[in-house]
Design a protein around this motif. Structure first.
Motif, PDB file in Angstrom:
ATOM      1  N   GLU A 275       0.565  -4.144   4.047  1.00 13.82           N
ATOM      2  CA  GLU A 275       1.347  -4.257   5.284  1.00 13.82           C
ATOM      3  C   GLU A 275       2.693  -3.552   5.181  1.00 13.82           C
ATOM      4  O   GLU A 275       3.733  -4.101   5.526  1.00 13.82           O
ATOM      5  CB  GLU A 275       1.540  -5.730   5.665  1.00 13.82           C
ATOM      6  CG  GLU A 275       0.240  -6.446   5.984  1.00 13.82           C
ATOM      7  CD  GLU A 275       0.462  -7.857   6.479  1.00 13.82           C
ATOM      8  OE1 GLU A 275       1.061  -8.648   5.730  1.00 13.82           O
ATOM      9  OE2 GLU A 275       0.028  -8.163   7.607  1.00 13.82           O
ATOM     10  N   GLY A 276       2.647  -2.313   4.694  1.00 14.35           N
ATOM     11  CA  GLY A 276       3.855  -1.503   4.650  1.00 14.35           C
ATOM     12  C   GLY A 276       4.652  -1.586   3.364  1.00 14.35           C
ATOM     13  O   GLY A 276       5.558  -0.775   3.138  1.00 14.35           O
ATOM     14  N   LYS A 277       4.369  -2.550   2.508  1.00 11.55           N
ATOM     15  CA  LYS A 277       5.084  -2.628   1.232  1.00 11.55           C
ATOM     16  C   LYS A 277       4.672  -1.460   0.351  1.00 11.55           C
ATOM     17  O   LYS A 277       3.504  -1.060   0.346  1.00 11.55           O
ATOM     18  CB  LYS A 277       4.799  -3.958   0.527  1.00 11.55           C
ATOM     19  CG  LYS A 277       5.404  -5.168   1.226  1.00 11.55           C
ATOM     20  CD  LYS A 277       5.144  -6.456   0.463  1.00 11.55           C
ATOM     21  CE  LYS A 277       3.697  -6.869   0.588  1.00 11.55           C
ATOM     22  NZ  LYS A 277       3.442  -8.213   0.012  1.00 11.55           N
ATOM     23  N   PRO A 278       5.597  -0.887  -0.424  1.00 11.79           N
ATOM     24  CA  PRO A 278       5.262   0.289  -1.236  1.00 11.79           C
ATOM     25  C   PRO A 278       4.276  -0.046  -2.354  1.00 11.79           C
ATOM     26  O   PRO A 278       4.451  -1.025  -3.080  1.00 11.79           O
ATOM     27  CB  PRO A 278       6.611   0.737  -1.799  1.00 11.79           C
ATOM     28  CG  PRO A 278       7.487  -0.471  -1.723  1.00 11.79           C
ATOM     29  CD  PRO A 278       7.010  -1.254  -0.541  1.00 11.79           C
ATOM     30  N   LEU A 279       3.240   0.780  -2.483  1.00 14.44           N
ATOM     31  CA  LEU A 279       2.222   0.559  -3.503  1.00 14.44           C
ATOM     32  C   LEU A 279       2.800   0.647  -4.912  1.00 14.44           C
ATOM     33  O   LEU A 279       2.408  -0.123  -5.796  1.00 14.44           O
ATOM     34  CB  LEU A 279       1.087   1.578  -3.327  1.00 14.44           C
ATOM     35  CG  LEU A 279      -0.051   1.534  -4.347  1.00 14.44           C
ATOM     36  CD1 LEU A 279      -0.717   0.155  -4.375  1.00 14.44           C
ATOM     37  CD2 LEU A 279      -1.082   2.615  -4.046  1.00 14.44           C
ATOM     38  N   LYS A 280       3.736   1.559  -5.132  1.00 14.61           N
ATOM     39  CA  LYS A 280       4.292   1.737  -6.473  1.00 14.61           C
ATOM     40  C   LYS A 280       4.903   0.455  -7.012  1.00 14.61           C
ATOM     41  O   LYS A 280       4.921   0.220  -8.218  1.00 14.61           O
ATOM     42  CB  LYS A 280       5.349   2.852  -6.463  1.00 14.61           C
ATOM     43  CG  LYS A 280       4.762   4.249  -6.486  1.00 14.61           C
ATOM     44  CD  LYS A 280       5.841   5.310  -6.678  1.00 14.61           C
ATOM     45  CE  LYS A 280       5.223   6.684  -6.809  1.00 14.61           C
ATOM     46  NZ  LYS A 280       6.248   7.733  -7.051  1.00 14.61           N
ATOM     47  N   GLU A 281       5.411  -0.372  -6.109  1.00 16.11           N
ATOM     48  CA  GLU A 281       6.056  -1.615  -6.530  1.00 16.11           C
ATOM     49  C   GLU A 281       5.137  -2.824  -6.386  1.00 16.11           C
ATOM     50  O   GLU A 281       5.530  -3.943  -6.723  1.00 16.11           O
ATOM     51  CB  GLU A 281       7.331  -1.842  -5.698  1.00 16.11           C
ATOM     52  CG  GLU A 281       8.374  -0.750  -5.880  1.00 16.11           C
ATOM     53  CD  GLU A 281       9.483  -0.843  -4.853  1.00 16.11           C
ATOM     54  OE1 GLU A 281       9.623  -1.909  -4.221  1.00 16.11           O
ATOM     55  OE2 GLU A 281      10.200   0.165  -4.660  1.00 16.11           O
ATOM     56  N   ASN A 282       3.932  -2.605  -5.891  1.00 20.28           N
ATOM     57  CA  ASN A 282       2.992  -3.711  -5.651  1.00 20.28           C
ATOM     58  C   ASN A 282       1.584  -3.292  -6.057  1.00 20.28           C
ATOM     59  O   ASN A 282       0.671  -3.227  -5.243  1.00 20.28           O
ATOM     60  CB  ASN A 282       3.027  -4.109  -4.171  1.00 20.28           C
ATOM     61  CG  ASN A 282       4.389  -4.592  -3.724  1.00 20.28           C
ATOM     62  OD1 ASN A 282       4.716  -5.771  -3.870  1.00 20.28           O
ATOM     63  ND2 ASN A 282       5.196  -3.693  -3.181  1.00 20.28           N
ATOM     64  N   MET A 283       1.412  -3.004  -7.337  1.00 23.22           N
ATOM     65  CA  MET A 283       0.168  -2.411  -7.833  1.00 23.22           C
ATOM     66  C   MET A 283      -0.901  -3.490  -8.001  1.00 23.22           C
ATOM     67  O   MET A 283      -1.182  -3.974  -9.103  1.00 23.22           O
ATOM     68  CB  MET A 283       0.435  -1.698  -9.156  1.00 23.22           C
ATOM     69  CG  MET A 283      -0.576  -0.623  -9.471  1.00 23.22           C
ATOM     70  SD  MET A 283      -0.656   0.688  -8.220  1.00 23.22           S
ATOM     71  CE  MET A 283       0.944   1.477  -8.380  1.00 23.22           C
TER      72      MET A 283
ATOM     73  N   GLY B  13      -0.041  10.464  -7.308  1.00 25.87           N
ATOM     74  CA  GLY B  13       1.205  10.382  -6.558  1.00 25.87           C
ATOM     75  C   GLY B  13       1.799   8.995  -6.406  1.00 25.87           C
ATOM     76  O   GLY B  13       2.919   8.862  -5.905  1.00 25.87           O
ATOM     77  N   TYR B  14       1.091   7.954  -6.866  1.00 23.52           N
ATOM     78  CA  TYR B  14       1.576   6.589  -6.688  1.00 23.52           C
ATOM     79  C   TYR B  14       1.748   5.835  -8.011  1.00 23.52           C
ATOM     80  O   TYR B  14       2.169   4.688  -8.013  1.00 23.52           O
ATOM     81  CB  TYR B  14       0.620   5.794  -5.791  1.00 23.52           C
ATOM     82  CG  TYR B  14       0.512   6.329  -4.387  1.00 23.52           C
ATOM     83  CD1 TYR B  14       1.388   5.889  -3.384  1.00 23.52           C
ATOM     84  CD2 TYR B  14      -0.440   7.283  -4.062  1.00 23.52           C
ATOM     85  CE1 TYR B  14       1.290   6.380  -2.097  1.00 23.52           C
ATOM     86  CE2 TYR B  14      -0.542   7.785  -2.780  1.00 23.52           C
ATOM     87  CZ  TYR B  14       0.327   7.329  -1.795  1.00 23.52           C
ATOM     88  OH  TYR B  14       0.238   7.826  -0.519  1.00 23.52           O
ATOM     89  N   GLY B  15       1.385   6.472  -9.098  1.00 23.78           N
ATOM     90  CA  GLY B  15       1.455   5.779 -10.389  1.00 23.78           C
ATOM     91  C   GLY B  15       0.397   4.711 -10.533  1.00 23.78           C
ATOM     92  O   GLY B  15       0.612   3.715 -11.237  1.00 23.78           O
ATOM     93  N   ILE B  16      -0.751   4.905  -9.873  1.00 26.14           N
ATOM     94  CA  ILE B  16      -1.827   3.917  -9.975  1.00 26.14           C
ATOM     95  C   ILE B  16      -2.416   3.964 -11.376  1.00 26.14           C
ATOM     96  O   ILE B  16      -2.860   5.020 -11.829  1.00 26.14           O
ATOM     97  CB  ILE B  16      -2.934   4.198  -8.936  1.00 26.14           C
ATOM     98  CG1 ILE B  16      -2.363   4.162  -7.523  1.00 26.14           C
ATOM     99  CG2 ILE B  16      -4.069   3.188  -9.082  1.00 26.14           C
ATOM    100  CD1 ILE B  16      -3.336   4.634  -6.459  1.00 26.14           C
ATOM    101  N   PRO B  17      -2.447   2.855 -12.100  1.00 25.52           N
ATOM    102  CA  PRO B  17      -3.039   2.861 -13.442  1.00 25.52           C
ATOM    103  C   PRO B  17      -4.498   3.307 -13.383  1.00 25.52           C
ATOM    104  O   PRO B  17      -5.270   2.856 -12.538  1.00 25.52           O
ATOM    105  CB  PRO B  17      -2.928   1.395 -13.889  1.00 25.52           C
ATOM    106  CG  PRO B  17      -1.811   0.835 -13.079  1.00 25.52           C
ATOM    107  CD  PRO B  17      -1.886   1.534 -11.761  1.00 25.52           C
ATOM    108  N   VAL B  18      -4.862   4.209 -14.285  1.00 22.48           N
ATOM    109  CA  VAL B  18      -6.218   4.736 -14.311  1.00 22.48           C
ATOM    110  C   VAL B  18      -6.833   4.457 -15.684  1.00 22.48           C
ATOM    111  O   VAL B  18      -6.234   4.745 -16.713  1.00 22.48           O
ATOM    112  CB  VAL B  18      -6.245   6.246 -13.975  1.00 22.48           C
ATOM    113  CG1 VAL B  18      -5.360   7.055 -14.908  1.00 22.48           C
ATOM    114  CG2 VAL B  18      -7.667   6.776 -13.996  1.00 22.48           C
ATOM    115  N   MET B  19      -8.009   3.862 -15.675  1.00 26.73           N
ATOM    116  CA  MET B  19      -8.715   3.548 -16.908  1.00 26.73           C
ATOM    117  C   MET B  19      -9.622   4.720 -17.255  1.00 26.73           C
ATOM    118  O   MET B  19     -10.484   5.106 -16.464  1.00 26.73           O
ATOM    119  CB  MET B  19      -9.528   2.266 -16.732  1.00 26.73           C
ATOM    120  CG  MET B  19      -9.927   1.603 -18.033  1.00 26.73           C
ATOM    121  SD  MET B  19     -10.445  -0.121 -17.756  1.00 26.73           S
ATOM    122  CE  MET B  19     -12.184   0.091 -17.463  1.00 26.73           C
ATOM    123  N   ILE B  20      -9.401   5.286 -18.425  1.00 27.50           N
ATOM    124  CA  ILE B  20     -10.194   6.425 -18.882  1.00 27.50           C
ATOM    125  C   ILE B  20     -11.297   5.889 -19.785  1.00 27.50           C
ATOM    126  O   ILE B  20     -11.043   5.418 -20.889  1.00 27.50           O
ATOM    127  CB  ILE B  20      -9.331   7.439 -19.650  1.00 27.50           C
ATOM    128  CG1 ILE B  20      -8.050   7.769 -18.868  1.00 27.50           C
ATOM    129  CG2 ILE B  20     -10.137   8.692 -19.954  1.00 27.50           C
ATOM    130  CD1 ILE B  20      -8.278   8.438 -17.553  1.00 27.50           C
TER     131      ILE B  20
END
Length: 472
Positions: A181-189, A216-223
């Motif tokens: 709901e509009g909150k930034p994803l980078k701060e609410n992962m 572009g959002y710093g989403i953690p990615v599991m390799i």
């Protein structure tokens, strides 16, 4: 902490992995990512338009960009700092079959089964995250975002969609904006992503597009690397780890080229064992536990958080499922693997069961207590209390017992903790029957919903849009 490698072993394996990347190379089935990698220092193979070699200096440069710490959260906003020292967080895993109770017969997973499973897991205190899975009502390229919507609706846990297409990744990004709901994803992962290397040294077009489309959002990615011992990797466990380490390193480098500073989770724990007698892929064998601990040690060698999967090859909720899950869950917990998948999974991650999830939740609690160990200090040794009680023989009524009994002794209502007479009076139920009761009690209650009606409507519109787009 459990250990399988000496420090020199890890160094030798890592050197072998770097030579694999420099001398054998990797294949990239995306012209865009291929070009980006060459611009970043990868050496193209002039005889193969998909293959590049990764020089050691390039590997070191881009591995150094990967954060050693990041923050994720659940749907209620509780944040957790993740680094290689963070205690394990336990997740479910993907599957295609669904099993209820003590049945021997499975059904295909659909919307109703995912909702049911998600509702049960949402009540399990030792489970941190829900992983996406297949859904029979939808085509394969649509099950990621359709499942994501359902998990968001019925769970407060951290969400981990399993993404099957580049468009699916885009849909999930749109849905995340509605959920926040509009909150930034980078701060609410509240969700993370990931992908597995296809063959040990080959990155598919889909995997590379997923990495690119979620940048572009710093989403953690599991390799993830899932070599099969004796099948798609050397039959020797050290050779398997060297190949897995090479694949994961390549994935981290790719992600740092695409998005410098993106958090990456090192996962060599999807490695399997090929049974030469039955021609089956195994996940509950002792070698699996060794490989998973080895993967965690290689992750820590790189100072990175790690992941793995605790599974069983059993086909129903039985003793095999319990002893294999206990072995793999305990080894994972003792190795301090940060993300442990597999809650509710059996049949080598082919089958989900809510009752198995309840039993796994119980095992996790026991593993956590075992690994907590024994606290030794003045208060816990309690010498003054021993002098005071002396020969009275009872510590039950002391303030010391009242203060410490909850943290020292793990209490649970699931296993039997009574005598035979009391057990018989209460119905003589096995732990499997009690797990079935837990599931029934949860499902008989009104479902908890974590989205508003407006959010559900907007997510459904996004779902319809991407389903039309994918099936043009």
């Amino acid at each position: 902490m459990i250990r399988v490698f000496k420090e020199t072993d890890k160094q030798e394996i890592n050197e072998a992995s770097k030579r694999i990347l420099a001398e054998v190379g990797i294949k990239l089935y995306s012209k865009r990512i291929y070009g980006m990698m060459v611009d970043a220092g990868a050496i193209p193979d002039r005889q193969d338009e998909h293959k590049v070699f990764l020089p050691e200096k390039m590997i070191e440069k881009y591995l150094a960009l990967c954060p050693r710490e990041f923050t994720i959260m659940d749907r209620k906003g509780n944040k957790k700092i993740i680094n290689m020292h963070t205690p394990p967080s336990y997740f479910t895993s993907l599957a295609i079959h669904y099993l209820r109770g003590q049945s021997k017969n499975v059904t295909e997973i659909g919307e109703n089964e995912l909702i049911e499973f998600t509702r049960v897991v949402d009540h399990l205190e030792n489970v941190y995250g829900i992983v996406g899975t297949g859904l029979k009502e939808y085509p394969p390229k649509c099950v990621d975002f359709t499942g994501f919507k359902l998990m968001a609706q019925y769970s407060s846990k951290h969400l981990r969609p399993v993404i099957f297409s580049a468009q699916g990744a885009e849909a999930i990004m749109e849905m995340a904006d509605v959920i926040l709901e509009g909150k930034p994803l980078k701060e609410n992962m509240f969700f993370s992503v990931g992908f597995s290397i296809a063959n040990p040294l080959t990155w598919s077009e889909t995997s590379l597009d997923v990495f690119y489309n979620t940048r572009g959002y710093g989403i953690p990615v599991m390799i993830n690397s899932g070599p099969m011992v004796g099948g798609t990797s050397p039959v020797t466990l050290a050779g398997c780890v060297a190949l897995a380490n090479a694949g994961i390193i390549s994935g981290i480098v790719i992600n740092q080229v695409i998005e410098p500073g993106r958090p990456c989770i090192y996962n060599a724990g999807f490695a399997h064992v090929f049974d030469m007698r039955t021609m089956q892929v195994l996940s509950g064998a002792p070698e699996n536990a060794l490989l998973q601990v080895a993967g965690a040690e290689m992750a820590k060698f790189h100072n990175l958080p790690c992941a793995s999967r605790a599974l069983s090859d059993a086909l129903m909720m039985d003793s095999q499922a319990s002893y294999e899950k206990m072995m793999t869950l305990l080894s994972h917990t003792m190795a301090n693997i940060n993300f442990v998948w597999g809650v509710g999974n059996i049949e080598t991650s082919m089958t989900l069961s809510p009752e198995v999830a309840v039993l796994d939740n119980e095992m996790i609690g026991n593993c956590q207590r075992f690994c907590k160990g024994i606290i030794v200090d003045k208060e816990h040794i309690a010498l003054d209390l021993i002098r005071e009680v002396s020969f009275k023989n009872s510590y039950l009524e002391t303030d010391h017992t009242l203060r410490f009994f909850k943290e020292e002794i793990r209490h649970s209502y699931l296993p039997n903790r009574t005598n035979r007479v009391a057990w018989q009076k209460s119905g003589s139920k096995s732990i499997e029957e009690k797990a079935c009761d837990v599931v029934k009690n949860i499902l008989n209650k009104k479902a908890d919903i974590y989205l508003t009606g407006s959010q559900i409507n907007r997510l459904e519109k996004i779902q319809e849009k991407y389903m039309r787009m994918i099936h043009k």
